[in-house]
Design an enzyme around this catalytic site. Structure first.
Site, PDB file in Angstrom:
ATOM      1  N   ASN A  33       0.827  -1.307   0.083  1.00 12.79           N
ATOM      2  CA  ASN A  33       0.006  -0.165   0.030  1.00 12.79           C
ATOM      3  C   ASN A  33       0.885   1.313   0.018  1.00 12.79           C
ATOM      4  O   ASN A  33       0.163   2.216   0.015  1.00 12.79           O
ATOM      5  CB  ASN A  33      -0.834   0.082   1.071  1.00 12.79           C
ATOM      6  CG  ASN A  33      -0.290   0.020   2.546  1.00 12.79           C
ATOM      7  OD1 ASN A  33       0.870   0.184   2.582  1.00 12.79           O
ATOM      8  ND2 ASN A  33      -1.104   0.058   3.562  1.00 12.79           N
ATOM      9  N   TYR A 142       1.445  -5.114  19.287  1.00 17.21           N
ATOM     10  CA  TYR A 142       2.191  -5.577  18.174  1.00 17.21           C
ATOM     11  C   TYR A 142       2.312  -7.153  18.143  1.00 17.21           C
ATOM     12  O   TYR A 142       2.110  -7.740  17.393  1.00 17.21           O
ATOM     13  CB  TYR A 142       3.475  -4.866  18.069  1.00 17.21           C
ATOM     14  CG  TYR A 142       4.442  -5.385  17.076  1.00 17.21           C
ATOM     15  CD1 TYR A 142       4.053  -5.340  15.749  1.00 17.21           C
ATOM     16  CD2 TYR A 142       5.377  -5.920  17.361  1.00 17.21           C
ATOM     17  CE1 TYR A 142       4.844  -5.980  14.613  1.00 17.21           C
ATOM     18  CE2 TYR A 142       6.334  -6.410  16.340  1.00 17.21           C
ATOM     19  CZ  TYR A 142       6.148  -6.663  15.126  1.00 17.21           C
ATOM     20  OH  TYR A 142       6.943  -7.180  14.231  1.00 17.21           O
ATOM     21  N   HIS A 190      15.123   2.137  15.100  1.00 20.77           N
ATOM     22  CA  HIS A 190      16.008   0.997  15.015  1.00 20.77           C
ATOM     23  C   HIS A 190      17.330   1.440  15.435  1.00 20.77           C
ATOM     24  O   HIS A 190      17.959   2.494  14.953  1.00 20.77           O
ATOM     25  CB  HIS A 190      16.202   0.020  14.072  1.00 20.77           C
ATOM     26  CG  HIS A 190      14.599  -0.552  13.852  1.00 20.77           C
ATOM     27  ND1 HIS A 190      13.693  -0.314  12.829  1.00 20.77           N
ATOM     28  CD2 HIS A 190      13.969  -1.422  14.617  1.00 20.77           C
ATOM     29  CE1 HIS A 190      12.524  -0.876  12.897  1.00 20.77           C
ATOM     30  NE2 HIS A 190      12.797  -1.612  13.975  1.00 20.77           N
ATOM     31  N   ALA A 282      10.654   1.420  28.044  1.00 18.41           N
ATOM     32  CA  ALA A 282       9.561   0.711  28.723  1.00 18.41           C
ATOM     33  C   ALA A 282       9.444  -0.518  27.634  1.00 18.41           C
ATOM     34  O   ALA A 282       9.391  -0.367  26.318  1.00 18.41           O
ATOM     35  CB  ALA A 282       8.041   1.411  28.711  1.00 18.41           C
TER      36      ALA A 282
END
Ligand code: UDP
Length: 324
Positions: A33, A142, A190, A282
Site C-alpha cells: 500500500n 504488536y 531501530h 519501557a
C-alpha cells in the site's frame, strides 16, 4: 509460470526478499500500500500492484490477475510503542488485514503462506537462548497481533488445509550487500540506523536506553540477523511448505549489547559516535537471543553474517549512498 505474491514487498525485509527471489529464478508480484514501503525498493523485473490489506477488492484484483502459487506476507504495522497507544490500528491492519488476505487466498485456491512473525511473540524471556517451545506471552499489542495470526494459521491448517511457516525474526539488521536497497523507516526507531545517523551528524547522539541491565556492560543484548539471511530463509521456507508447517526462529544465536554495537559501528565507519546515556525504554527485556537449531534443521539454513561488523558495514554503505 507460477508466481509468488509478496505482500508488503516494498518494505525493508520484503524488498530484500524480492531481490533474492528474483535472483533465484522466481517470478514475483509485489503488492504494497506504500504507506511505509518504497516504490523505489521494488526492482524493475518484479510486477508491482498497489493493494491494501484493508481493501478486499484490491486483494481480489491481485489474485485474479496472476497465477499465484504461494504468498509471502510481510505487510504489517511494526512500531511497538505506537501499538500500545493505537492498538486498534494494529489489530485491524495486522489481524483483520491478514484475515482478509487469507480470505482472498482461499477464494483463489492459494493455500501456502510464509509469514513474518517476531520474537516479540515470546514477551519477557524465561530463559535464553529462546527456542520455539518457549512460552508465548507478548507484552504489547504488536506482539499479540502477530501471535494471534500464528494461532489463526493453525486453525486454517486444520479446517482448510493451509500450509504455513511463520518466521519469528529477532532483530533484522543490515542492508543489501550490493547497496541497491536498504533500510529506510520514517520515523526511524531501530538501533543500527540511529547509531549511523549519529555518526554522520544527522542526529545529535545515540541515546542508549538503560545502562543498569543485568548484562556484561549494563546495556541490552539483542540478536542481530542480517536481512539477506532473512531473505534466504524465506525462499527456503517457500520450498519447504509441502513438507512442513509451523514456526521457526530466525536469529544468529549470538547476543550483542548496545555498547558493542556502537563500538562496532565506530570501527566500521572510522568515526566517533556521540552517545547519550538515557533511561530504560519501557518494555525492553534485558537479553534476547535465538536458539536457531530448528530453522537450521528444517530449512537447511545457516546465517552467513555472524559478525556484527560485517552486518553494520552493509548498513553503513547504505547510509552513505541511500536512494530513498
Ligand atoms: N536502543 C537504544 N537506543 C535507541 C534505539 C534502540 O539503546 O535509540 C536499544 C533498545 O533498547 C534495544 C536495542 O537497542 O535494546 C534494539 O532496539 P531496536 O528498537 O532496534 O529493536 P527491538 O529490540 O526493539 O526490536
Amino acid at each position: 509460470m507460477k508466481t509468488i505474491l509478496v505482500m508488503g514487498g516494498a518494505g525493508y525485509i520484503g524488498s530484500h526478499t524480492v531481490k533474492h527471489l528474483l535472483k533465484n529464478g522466481y517470478q514475483c508480484v509485489v503488492a504494497d500500500n506504500l504507506v511505509y514501503g518504497h516504490r523505489e525498493a521494488v526492482p524493475e523485473n518484479a510486477v508491482f500492484m498497489q493493494a491494501d490489506l484493508m481493501d478486499k477488492e484490491s486483494l481480489k484484483k491481485v489474485f485474479d490477475s496472476f497465477d499465484i502459487e504461494a504468498v509471502i506476507h510481510f505487510a504489517a504495522f511494526a512500531y511497538v510503542g505506537e501499538s500500545v497507544v493505537h492498538p486498534q490500528k494494529y489489530y485491524m491492519n495486522n489481524v483483520v488485514g491478514t484475515l482478509n488476505l487469507l480470505e482472498a487466498m482461499k477464494e483463489a485456491g492459494v493455500m501456502k503462506i510464509v509469514f513474518s512473525s517476531t520474537c516479540a511473540t515470546y514477551g519477557e524471556p524465561q530463559y535464553t537462548p529462546i527456542d520455539e517451545a518457549h512460552p508465548q506471552n507478548p507484552i504489547n499489542p504488536y506482539g499479540r497481533s502477530k501471535l494471534m495470526i500464528e494461532q489463526i494459521f493453525q486453525d486454517y491448517a486444520k479446517a482448510y488445509g493451509l500450509k504455513y511457516i511463520a518466521l519469528r525474526y529477532f532483530n533484522a539488521a543490515g542492508c543489501d550487500g550490493e547497496g541497491e536497497i536498504g533500510e529506510s523507516h520514517t520515523p526511524e526507531t531501530h538501533l543500527i540506523p540511529l547509531i549511523l545517523k549519529a555518526i554522520k551528524g544527522e542526529r545529535e547522539a545515540i541515546q542508549v536506553f538503560g545502562t543498569d541491565y543485568p548484562t556484561k556492560d549494563g546495556t541490552c543484548i539483542r540478536d542481530y540477523i542480517h536481512v539477506e539471511d532473512l531473505a534466504l530463509a524465506h525462499r527456503l521456507a517457500l520450498e519447504k511448505l509441502d513438507v512442513f508447517s509451523g514456526y521457526l526462529n530466525l536469529g544468529t544465536g549470538i547476543g550483542s549489547s548496545v555498547k558493542e554495537m556502537i563500538q562496532a559501528a565506530e570501527e566500521v565507519s572510522g568515526r566517533t559516535c556521540p552517545v547519550r546515556y538515557a533511561e530504560r525504554r519501557a518494555g525492553d527485556p534485558a537479553v534476547l537471543f535465538a536458539d536457531n537449531k530448528k530453522a537450521k534443521e528444517i530449512l537447511g539454513w545457516s546465517p552467513a553474517y555472524t559478525d556484527i561488523r560485517e552486518i553494520i558495514r552493509t548498513a553503513w554503505n547504505w547510509e552513505l549512498h541511500k536512494r530513498y
